[in-house]
Structure formats: C-alpha cells, structure tokens
Design a protein around this motif. Sequence first.
Motif, mmCIF file in Angstrom:
data_model
loop_
_atom_site.group_PDB
_atom_site.id
_atom_site.type_symbol
_atom_site.label_atom_id
_atom_site.label_comp_id
_atom_site.label_asym_id
_atom_site.label_seq_id
_atom_site.Cartn_x
_atom_site.Cartn_y
_atom_site.Cartn_z
ATOM 1 N N LEU A 194 10.807 12.952 -3.317
ATOM 2 C CA LEU A 194 10.606 11.636 -2.735
ATOM 3 C C LEU A 194 10.520 10.590 -3.824
ATOM 4 O O LEU A 194 9.651 10.021 -4.184
ATOM 5 N N PRO A 195 11.579 10.441 -4.506
ATOM 6 C CA PRO A 195 11.677 9.544 -5.732
ATOM 7 C C PRO A 195 11.654 8.246 -5.370
ATOM 8 O O PRO A 195 12.451 7.721 -4.336
ATOM 9 N N GLY A 196 11.014 7.677 -6.317
ATOM 10 C CA GLY A 196 11.074 6.091 -6.069
ATOM 11 C C GLY A 196 10.127 5.730 -5.070
ATOM 12 O O GLY A 196 10.028 4.486 -4.765
ATOM 13 N N ILE A 197 9.110 6.481 -4.427
ATOM 14 C CA ILE A 197 8.352 6.226 -3.240
ATOM 15 C C ILE A 197 7.024 6.388 -3.672
ATOM 16 O O ILE A 197 6.480 7.145 -4.318
ATOM 17 N N LYS A 198 6.322 5.118 -3.715
ATOM 18 C CA LYS A 198 4.899 5.094 -4.031
ATOM 19 C C LYS A 198 4.039 5.802 -3.199
ATOM 20 O O LYS A 198 4.102 5.961 -1.857
ATOM 21 N N ARG A 199 2.695 6.184 -4.045
ATOM 22 C CA ARG A 199 1.795 6.911 -3.080
ATOM 23 C C ARG A 199 1.323 6.134 -1.852
ATOM 24 O O ARG A 199 1.104 6.791 -0.729
ATOM 25 N N GLU A 200 1.468 5.008 -1.775
ATOM 26 C CA GLU A 200 0.937 4.063 -0.721
ATOM 27 C C GLU A 200 2.009 4.096 0.374
ATOM 28 O O GLU A 200 1.681 3.968 1.370
ATOM 29 N N GLU A 225 7.935 5.384 4.435
ATOM 30 C CA GLU A 225 9.287 4.630 4.348
ATOM 31 C C GLU A 225 9.345 4.257 2.938
ATOM 32 O O GLU A 225 8.639 4.000 2.049
ATOM 33 N N TYR A 226 10.854 4.330 2.738
ATOM 34 C CA TYR A 226 11.237 3.870 1.141
ATOM 35 C C TYR A 226 12.079 2.761 1.542
ATOM 36 O O TYR A 226 12.967 2.491 2.092
ATOM 37 N N LYS A 227 11.385 1.502 1.107
ATOM 38 C CA LYS A 227 11.927 0.187 1.242
ATOM 39 C C LYS A 227 12.802 0.031 0.146
ATOM 40 O O LYS A 227 12.874 0.284 -1.004
ATOM 41 N N GLU A 228 13.936 -0.896 0.881
ATOM 42 C CA GLU A 228 15.075 -1.012 -0.221
ATOM 43 C C GLU A 228 14.766 -2.188 -1.078
ATOM 44 O O GLU A 228 13.832 -3.115 -0.864
ATOM 45 N N ARG A 229 14.850 -2.010 -2.383
ATOM 46 C CA ARG A 229 14.718 -3.065 -3.502
ATOM 47 C C ARG A 229 15.501 -4.376 -3.214
ATOM 48 O O ARG A 229 16.675 -4.094 -2.747
ATOM 49 N N GLU A 230 15.101 -5.420 -3.701
ATOM 50 C CA GLU A 230 15.892 -6.715 -3.470
ATOM 51 C C GLU A 230 16.850 -6.583 -4.769
ATOM 52 O O GLU A 230 16.508 -6.130 -5.906
ATOM 53 N N ARG A 231 17.969 -6.898 -4.650
ATOM 54 C CA ARG A 231 18.974 -7.049 -5.597
ATOM 55 C C ARG A 231 19.718 -8.292 -5.676
ATOM 56 O O ARG A 231 19.842 -8.945 -4.846
ATOM 57 N N GLU A 232 20.263 -8.542 -6.957
ATOM 58 C CA GLU A 232 21.178 -9.604 -7.120
ATOM 59 C C GLU A 232 22.345 -9.517 -6.758
ATOM 60 O O GLU A 232 23.078 -8.153 -7.145
ATOM 61 N N GLY A 233 23.530 -10.101 -6.346
ATOM 62 C CA GLY A 233 24.762 -9.913 -6.064
ATOM 63 C C GLY A 233 24.996 -9.037 -4.979
ATOM 64 O O GLY A 233 24.162 -9.070 -4.088
ATOM 65 N N VAL A 234 26.242 -8.496 -4.573
ATOM 66 C CA VAL A 234 26.776 -7.748 -3.492
ATOM 67 C C VAL A 234 26.594 -6.257 -3.711
ATOM 68 O O VAL A 234 27.030 -5.631 -4.832
ATOM 69 N N LEU A 235 26.200 -5.506 -2.779
ATOM 70 C CA LEU A 235 26.032 -4.165 -2.934
ATOM 71 C C LEU A 235 27.315 -3.530 -2.424
ATOM 72 O O LEU A 235 27.868 -3.998 -1.309
ATOM 73 N N GLY A 272 14.443 3.507 4.362
ATOM 74 C CA GLY A 272 13.884 3.395 5.664
ATOM 75 C C GLY A 272 12.940 4.582 5.738
ATOM 76 O O GLY A 272 12.402 5.156 4.957
ATOM 77 N N ARG A 273 12.605 4.819 7.187
ATOM 78 C CA ARG A 273 11.629 5.813 7.441
ATOM 79 C C ARG A 273 11.983 7.181 7.223
ATOM 80 O O ARG A 273 13.229 7.628 7.533
ATOM 81 N N PHE A 274 11.094 7.801 6.690
ATOM 82 C CA PHE A 274 11.556 9.394 6.653
ATOM 83 C C PHE A 274 10.328 10.353 7.143
ATOM 84 O O PHE A 274 9.171 9.758 7.446
ATOM 85 N N GLU A 275 10.532 11.498 7.608
ATOM 86 C CA GLU A 275 9.720 12.306 8.087
ATOM 87 C C GLU A 275 9.972 13.886 7.943
ATOM 88 O O GLU A 275 11.089 14.257 7.896
ATOM 89 N N TYR A 276 9.061 14.626 7.369
ATOM 90 C CA TYR A 276 9.047 16.020 7.204
ATOM 91 C C TYR A 276 8.046 16.943 8.023
ATOM 92 O O TYR A 276 6.908 16.508 7.942
ATOM 93 N N ARG A 277 8.384 17.593 8.819
ATOM 94 C CA ARG A 277 7.460 18.502 9.421
ATOM 95 C C ARG A 277 7.573 19.960 9.248
ATOM 96 O O ARG A 277 8.729 20.573 9.181
#
Length: 158
Positions: free
Chosen positions: A72-78, A94-104, A112-117
């Motif tokens: 789960l890289p880049g995802i915080k404990r919370e 949920e892995y929220k997209e970071r705000e960026r400058e410019g065009v992706l 987005g949402r993730f789930e492991y069972r």
Amino acid sequence: MTLPVHHRPGRLLERSFPALGWGEPMATELDELFARMNHLLQSAAAATPAGAWSPMADMHETDEAYVVEAELPGIKREGIDVEISQRELCITGEYKEREREGVLRHRTRRTGRFEYRALLPTDVKAEEIKATLTDGILTVTVPKAQAAKPRHIEITGS
C-alpha cells in the motif's frame, strides 16, 4: 474489467478452422466453457465494490499465526481499515489522488477505493491481531486460536 465478446455457438470456430474439422460438438463444448468462464468473471466483478481494486498481497502461515503483507505505497495509516469477522480478514481504504499542477499526460498508478479479503482456514484470536505499516507494506499478524492438542491417554485396569 473487460469481458470477452460472446459469439453464437460453433459459428466462429467452424469458419476459422474448417481444415481441422471442428464441427458442432467441439464448438458447442468450447462455447459452454466460454459461457461458464464469462459467468465466473461477472460474479468475481460483482464481489468487490464498484471501482474498488485489490492491492498486491501475500499471506503465509506460521505455527502460531497467519501473516498478511499488503503493498500500500503512499497510503497513510488513517486511510486504511483492518477488520476481522468470524474467519474473514478484510483490509479496505482509499488512495486519494494528489493535487498536481499542469495536465496529467499518463497514469499507471491506481487511485480510489481498495479492498483485500482473505478467508482464514482456522479460528483466530481476534483480540490479539496486530497491524503495522512500514515503508508502504501493511503487515497484519493474526494469531491462531489454540486447538486441542493431541495427547496420549493411558489405559488403566479396572
């Protein structure tokens, strides 16, 4: 998820491989297999929430516990929730997209949402589960409940 296109029984195979002599029986068997695989893919897609993805994870078993390591890289404990009910371990978040400058221009990272069972094969000690997040790897240790250990019973005379 993309699903393959379904063709009428036998028609595509008969046109594509006439030299092989694939007639109706072979085409019908393959068509039935195709229909079963399609049903399996659709039921698997329905099992996860819409838009959710599953992180890469390994689960291994020791004598004392089950250990799940999820990437789960880049995802915080919370942003991660770990739950257990009966024998099912569920990791969501949920892995929220970071705000960026410019065009992706190009994206390959999931957001987005993730789930492991994972369904655990034996009873566990739910109150002793531990989870740690280090360097983008979530490690969940689920201790096994003590099963009755076999013991030798001595037979005595009457």
